[in-house]
Design a protein around this motif. Sequence first.
Motif, PDB file in Angstrom:
ATOM      1  N   SER A  52       1.425  -0.942  -0.195  1.00 24.60           N
ATOM      2  CA  SER A  52      -0.161   0.138  -0.216  1.00 24.60           C
ATOM      3  C   SER A  52       1.248   1.413   0.099  1.00 24.60           C
ATOM      4  CB  SER A  52      -0.499   0.072   1.175  1.00 24.60           C
ATOM      5  OG  SER A  52      -0.477   0.450   2.472  1.00 24.60           O
ATOM      6  N   ASP A  53       0.427   2.388  -0.416  1.00 26.09           N
ATOM      7  CA  ASP A  53       0.665   3.206  -0.465  1.00 26.09           C
ATOM      8  C   ASP A  53       1.167   4.082   1.533  1.00 26.09           C
ATOM      9  OD1 ASP A  53       1.003   3.664  -2.582  1.00 26.09           O
ATOM     10  OD2 ASP A  53      -1.061   5.845  -2.816  1.00 26.09           O
ATOM     11  N   VAL A  54       0.841   3.193   2.324  1.00 25.58           N
ATOM     12  CA  VAL A  54       1.320   4.494   3.625  1.00 25.58           C
ATOM     13  C   VAL A  54       2.182   2.761   3.767  1.00 25.58           C
ATOM     14  CG1 VAL A  54       0.556   3.512   6.181  1.00 25.58           C
ATOM     15  CG2 VAL A  54      -1.372   4.312   4.281  1.00 25.58           C
ATOM     16  N   MET A  55       2.356   1.772   3.789  1.00 26.80           N
ATOM     17  CA  MET A  55       3.564   0.650   3.896  1.00 26.80           C
ATOM     18  C   MET A  55       4.587   2.081   3.298  1.00 26.80           C
ATOM     19  SD  MET A  55       1.348  -2.693   3.832  1.00 26.80           S
ATOM     20  CE  MET A  55       3.745  -3.128   3.978  1.00 26.80           C
ATOM     21  N   LYS A  56       4.847   2.185   1.883  1.00 29.99           N
ATOM     22  CA  LYS A  56       5.709   2.976   0.972  1.00 29.99           C
ATOM     23  C   LYS A  56       6.275   3.764   1.493  1.00 29.99           C
ATOM     24  CE  LYS A  56       6.316   4.161  -3.623  1.00 29.99           C
ATOM     25  NZ  LYS A  56       6.071   5.052  -5.008  1.00 29.99           N
ATOM     26  N   THR A  57       4.940   4.815   1.852  1.00 33.06           N
ATOM     27  CA  THR A  57       5.429   6.141   2.787  1.00 33.06           C
ATOM     28  C   THR A  57       6.131   5.943   3.820  1.00 33.06           C
ATOM     29  OG1 THR A  57       3.748   7.323   1.926  1.00 33.06           O
ATOM     30  CG2 THR A  57       4.716   8.098   3.648  1.00 33.06           C
ATOM     31  N   ALA A  58       5.486   4.785   4.470  1.00 33.27           N
ATOM     32  CA  ALA A  58       6.464   4.327   6.527  1.00 33.27           C
ATOM     33  C   ALA A  58       7.730   4.072   5.956  1.00 33.27           C
ATOM     34  CB  ALA A  58       5.600   3.208   6.906  1.00 33.27           C
TER      35      ALA A  58
END
Length: 81
Positions: A52-58
């Motif tokens: 997900s984009d959240v995982m990528k950002t993290a």
Amino acid sequence: MKLPVALLLISLTLCCYSVTADTCPVLINILNKSLFGSCPKYMESIAPFVTSDVMKTAAYELKESVLKLSQEHSEAIGELM
């Protein structure tokens, strides 16, 4: 420091699901790229696990925090590895 430890444990369970005494090569590769590799190489190494984009950002923020370590601390981590 709780977040990196939590991410390490999660990575360990996802990458190394077999219970053996051998070190998981995928995890070692990711750790090396996160500590000593460039940001694009690190992101490439974790790409199969980012869903997900959240995982990528993290993951990006985690790498950025590692890049902020002093040279002395980076060398000390290298000796530990």
